[in-house]
Motif scaffolding. Sequence first.
Motif, PDB file in Angstrom:
ATOM      1  N   GLN A 193     -40.228 -36.456  19.730  1.00  0.00           N
ATOM      2  CA  GLN A 193     -39.886 -35.177  19.456  1.00  0.00           C
ATOM      3  C   GLN A 193     -40.621 -34.286  20.328  1.00  0.00           C
ATOM      4  O   GLN A 193     -40.020 -33.326  20.611  1.00  0.00           O
ATOM      5  CB  GLN A 193     -39.989 -34.915  18.005  1.00  0.00           C
ATOM      6  N   GLU A 194     -42.037 -34.602  20.333  1.00  0.00           N
ATOM      7  CA  GLU A 194     -42.534 -33.538  21.465  1.00  0.00           C
ATOM      8  C   GLU A 194     -42.024 -33.625  23.109  1.00  0.00           C
ATOM      9  O   GLU A 194     -41.932 -32.608  23.572  1.00  0.00           O
ATOM     10  CB  GLU A 194     -43.972 -34.263  21.616  1.00  0.00           C
ATOM     11  N   ILE A 195     -41.663 -34.738  23.158  1.00  0.00           N
ATOM     12  CA  ILE A 195     -40.892 -34.835  24.930  1.00  0.00           C
ATOM     13  C   ILE A 195     -39.482 -34.153  24.645  1.00  0.00           C
ATOM     14  O   ILE A 195     -39.226 -33.494  25.587  1.00  0.00           O
ATOM     15  CB  ILE A 195     -40.522 -36.438  25.144  1.00  0.00           C
ATOM     16  N   ASP A 196     -38.754 -34.039  23.541  1.00  0.00           N
ATOM     17  CA  ASP A 196     -37.519 -33.414  23.311  1.00  0.00           C
ATOM     18  C   ASP A 196     -37.874 -31.775  23.470  1.00  0.00           C
ATOM     19  O   ASP A 196     -37.047 -31.192  24.071  1.00  0.00           O
ATOM     20  CB  ASP A 196     -36.774 -34.058  22.063  1.00  0.00           C
ATOM     21  N   ASN A 197     -38.802 -31.790  22.880  1.00  0.00           N
ATOM     22  CA  ASN A 197     -39.203 -30.092  22.949  1.00  0.00           C
ATOM     23  C   ASN A 197     -39.608 -29.744  24.297  1.00  0.00           C
ATOM     24  O   ASN A 197     -39.039 -28.597  24.675  1.00  0.00           O
ATOM     25  CB  ASN A 197     -40.447 -29.911  21.937  1.00  0.00           C
ATOM     26  N   PHE A 198     -40.167 -30.315  24.978  1.00  0.00           N
ATOM     27  CA  PHE A 198     -40.623 -30.284  26.347  1.00  0.00           C
ATOM     28  C   PHE A 198     -39.412 -30.245  27.252  1.00  0.00           C
ATOM     29  O   PHE A 198     -39.111 -29.389  28.097  1.00  0.00           O
ATOM     30  CB  PHE A 198     -41.478 -31.138  27.044  1.00  0.00           C
ATOM     31  N   GLU A 199     -38.439 -31.093  26.958  1.00  0.00           N
ATOM     32  CA  GLU A 199     -37.177 -31.053  27.713  1.00  0.00           C
ATOM     33  C   GLU A 199     -36.501 -29.951  27.573  1.00  0.00           C
ATOM     34  O   GLU A 199     -35.832 -29.343  28.516  1.00  0.00           O
ATOM     35  CB  GLU A 199     -36.523 -32.589  27.699  1.00  0.00           C
ATOM     36  N   ASN A 200     -36.330 -29.823  26.445  1.00  0.00           N
ATOM     37  CA  ASN A 200     -35.516 -28.530  25.948  1.00  0.00           C
ATOM     38  C   ASN A 200     -35.991 -27.276  26.609  1.00  0.00           C
ATOM     39  O   ASN A 200     -35.198 -26.489  26.972  1.00  0.00           O
ATOM     40  CB  ASN A 200     -35.134 -28.312  24.420  1.00  0.00           C
ATOM     41  N   TYR A 201     -37.187 -26.959  26.744  1.00  0.00           N
ATOM     42  CA  TYR A 201     -37.605 -25.800  27.264  1.00  0.00           C
ATOM     43  C   TYR A 201     -37.292 -25.958  28.614  1.00  0.00           C
ATOM     44  O   TYR A 201     -36.808 -24.914  29.284  1.00  0.00           O
ATOM     45  CB  TYR A 201     -39.340 -25.859  27.162  1.00  0.00           C
ATOM     46  N   GLN A 202     -37.430 -27.100  29.495  1.00  0.00           N
ATOM     47  CA  GLN A 202     -37.409 -27.062  30.812  1.00  0.00           C
ATOM     48  C   GLN A 202     -35.698 -26.838  31.150  1.00  0.00           C
ATOM     49  O   GLN A 202     -35.400 -26.481  32.097  1.00  0.00           O
ATOM     50  CB  GLN A 202     -37.828 -28.374  31.647  1.00  0.00           C
TER      51      GLN A 202
END
Length: 278
Positions: A193-202
């Motif tokens: 979920q942390e990675i998803d949040n990071f990817e969504n921001y980018q």
Amino acid sequence: MINLFKLKPFLILLVTISLVFNHYSAFANETKEEKSQGEKYISFEHQMQDVDKVISLAKKNNKLALIVMGANWCHDSRSLARNLFSQEVKEVIDTHYELLFINVGFMEKVRPVITRFGMPIIYSTPTALIIEPNSELLINRHNIHTIRDADSVSIADTKAYFENIAINRSKLVQSLSSLDANIDQKKLKQLNQEIDNFENYQADRIYQAYEVIGPMIKERKSGVKNKNFQKYWKSASKLRYTITDDLDKLRGQAIKIAKNKDSNEKLDFPTYPKFAWE
């Protein structure tokens, strides 16, 4: 005696220049006939309906759905389309796939299709989505960027890529559906979920980049050149290419951390520079 260590930066520069020259030489040498053969990305007014149809057809014929997102202005998109209809590759596609080309326009027609299959954005044109129709799982997400530089990928490697995915269809579906007993799934879910949040921001940043660069691409097609285009394109491309490798590393790191139930290790998120226009 020649100092090889002093020469190393110079040699790297020469190799880089050579690769760039060869890349653009191949693009420049594309004949009109070859260009026409690759222009398969026609305008679709009802893209999601077309996606529904190709998935339904794949399900009916027990094949995979191959959805290629690209554009006629992109030489890699044209190269992939042309390669898919080469004699060697076409046999594999006809046997194992139902094929659909999606026109992303000038990068403004991206979000609806790609988000349907669990990705926030396409990082390159072309992007080839291989969908298992019964589950609608994107089964090539682990190596989806292998053929994004399609103009540099041989016919043999293109054939091998699609053939291997088709042959390993069941294993790929199982790997995406099953849980590893050696992994703390709760911790893995949290890390992902942390990675998803990071990817969504980018991804949001890249969508903003598309809003800047897309109109410039359209202008260039009309013969209008923007002096900032190359600088802006290079700036956005650097992130689009770097982040895909970084996301793979982060997913691997998450699994490693989740396997050690006593680990307090945190994910090591990369940072990226601002775009040239920011």
